[in-house]
Design a protein around this motif. Structure first.
Motif, short mmCIF file in Angstrom:
data_model
loop_
_atom_site.label_atom_id
_atom_site.label_comp_id
_atom_site.label_asym_id
_atom_site.label_seq_id
_atom_site.Cartn_x
_atom_site.Cartn_y
_atom_site.Cartn_z
N GLU A 1 2.13 26.16 6.19
CA GLU A 1 3.02 26.89 7.22
C GLU A 1 2.70 28.41 6.86
O GLU A 1 2.30 29.32 5.45
CB GLU A 1 4.93 26.32 7.10
N GLN B 1 5.73 37.14 6.39
CA GLN B 1 6.22 37.85 4.73
C GLN B 1 5.66 37.33 3.72
O GLN B 1 6.10 38.42 2.65
CB GLN B 1 8.56 37.99 5.03
N ARG B 2 4.78 37.00 3.58
CA ARG B 2 4.18 36.24 2.38
C ARG B 2 3.15 37.19 1.74
O ARG B 2 2.06 36.81 3.00
CB ARG B 2 4.38 34.88 2.14
N ASP C 1 3.54 32.28 7.53
CA ASP C 1 4.54 33.19 7.42
C ASP C 1 4.55 34.64 7.04
O ASP C 1 3.76 35.13 5.82
CB ASP C 1 5.60 32.81 5.65
#
Length: 110
Positions: free
Chosen positions: A88, A92-93, A90
């Motif tokens: 997935e 913010q990662r 993300d």
């Protein structure tokens, strides 16, 4: 007495479940910030460009945290060779690919 035993069993189960969580950036692809870090999570969208300067450095907790902060990401994950990871995306990662010696080979968001 039966009610007290039931309550104790419930509390023990909750304590065991809480103990199964990890905050290490180096365990199983975990994405939590470095424990005890003086810098709080930035909490924004990741931009890998400012963190490119960390390529070639060893993936110590201090370096991982500095890369995370410079990217503006909320969390960082260290990805080892051959490690299974979730796919997935993300925003913010920050992802830090490392080689077998622990040296950062690439930096990306997702």
């Amino acid at each position: 007495m039966r009610n007290a035993a039931s309550t104790a069993l419930t509390l023990a189960t909750l304590a065991l479940a809480a103990g199964c969580t990890s905050t290490s950036p180096f365990g199983s692809g975990n994405t939590s910030p470095v424990p005890g870090s003086a810098t709080p999570p930035v909490g924004g969208v990741c931009n890998a460009q400012p963190a490119q300067g960390f390529v070639g450095q060893m993936s110590t907790a201090k370096v991982v945290e500095a890369a995370r902060v410079s990217s503006g990401a909320n969390m960082a994950r260290v990805l080892r060779p051959g490690q299974m990871i979730t796919k997935e995306y993300d925003t913010q990662r920050l992802n830090l690919q490392i080689d077998a010696t622990g040296r950062i080979t690439s930096v990306s968001c997702g």
